[in-house]
Design a protein around this motif. Structure first.
Motif, PDB file in Angstrom:
ATOM      1  N   UNK A 185      50.553  38.096  21.049  1.00 49.66           N
ATOM      2  CA  UNK A 185      51.847  37.577  20.619  1.00 49.66           C
ATOM      3  C   UNK A 185      51.809  36.049  20.641  1.00 49.66           C
ATOM      4  N   UNK A 186      52.269  35.435  19.552  1.00 47.26           N
ATOM      5  CA  UNK A 186      52.295  33.983  19.461  1.00 47.26           C
ATOM      6  C   UNK A 186      51.090  33.386  18.743  1.00 47.26           C
ATOM      7  N   UNK A 187      50.039  34.188  18.548  1.00 47.24           N
ATOM      8  CA  UNK A 187      48.884  33.703  17.770  1.00 47.24           C
ATOM      9  C   UNK A 187      49.316  33.440  16.331  1.00 47.24           C
ATOM     10  N   UNK A 188      48.685  32.478  15.706  1.00 50.04           N
ATOM     11  CA  UNK A 188      48.916  32.207  14.288  1.00 50.04           C
ATOM     12  C   UNK A 188      47.657  32.578  13.517  1.00 50.04           C
ATOM     13  N   UNK A 189      47.827  33.437  12.523  1.00 49.95           N
ATOM     14  CA  UNK A 189      46.714  33.866  11.689  1.00 49.95           C
ATOM     15  C   UNK A 189      46.875  33.315  10.284  1.00 49.95           C
ATOM     16  N   UNK A 190      45.766  33.002   9.657  1.00 51.51           N
ATOM     17  CA  UNK A 190      45.767  32.691   8.235  1.00 51.51           C
ATOM     18  C   UNK A 190      45.435  33.986   7.522  1.00 51.51           C
ATOM     19  N   UNK A 191      46.381  34.491   6.728  1.00 45.07           N
ATOM     20  CA  UNK A 191      46.185  35.722   5.988  1.00 45.07           C
ATOM     21  C   UNK A 191      45.934  35.420   4.523  1.00 45.07           C
TER      22      UNK A 191
END
Length: 90
Positions: free
Chosen positions: A77-83
């Motif tokens: 939770x709170x991670x930022x992913x580049x999709x």
């Protein structure tokens, strides 16, 4: 002697199969979007939302992991992913 005659045929067959696989594989045009991971989400559940219909989900997960320099599929939770989001041509 027979091996020398068969070898060029085997090589030609391998090349033909490779060309056919390249031709049938769809190509995708991507845009990138940032995604903030929410509580209880998994990489699989997130990728299901963005994976193109004709792409295998495991292939898409591989691409997302590669895009984010991930070694495992572990997210928090709170991670930022580049999709990767498929660009739909009209």
């Amino acid at each position: 002697m027979k091996i020398n005659a068969i070898l060029p045929m085997i090589i030609a067959l391998i090349i033909a199969i490779g060309v056919l696989n390249i031709c049938k594989s769809p190509t995708y045009e991507w845009t990138r979007t940032l995604y903030l991971v929410n509580r209880g989400e998994t990489l699989w559940s997130i990728c299901q939302q963005y994976c193109p219909d004709k792409m295998d989900i495991q292939e898409y997960i591989y691409l997302v992991k590669k895009e984010n320099n991930m070694v495992t599929s572990m997210i928090h939770e709170g991670d930022t992913l580049t999709l990767l989001k498929e660009v739909k041509n009209k």
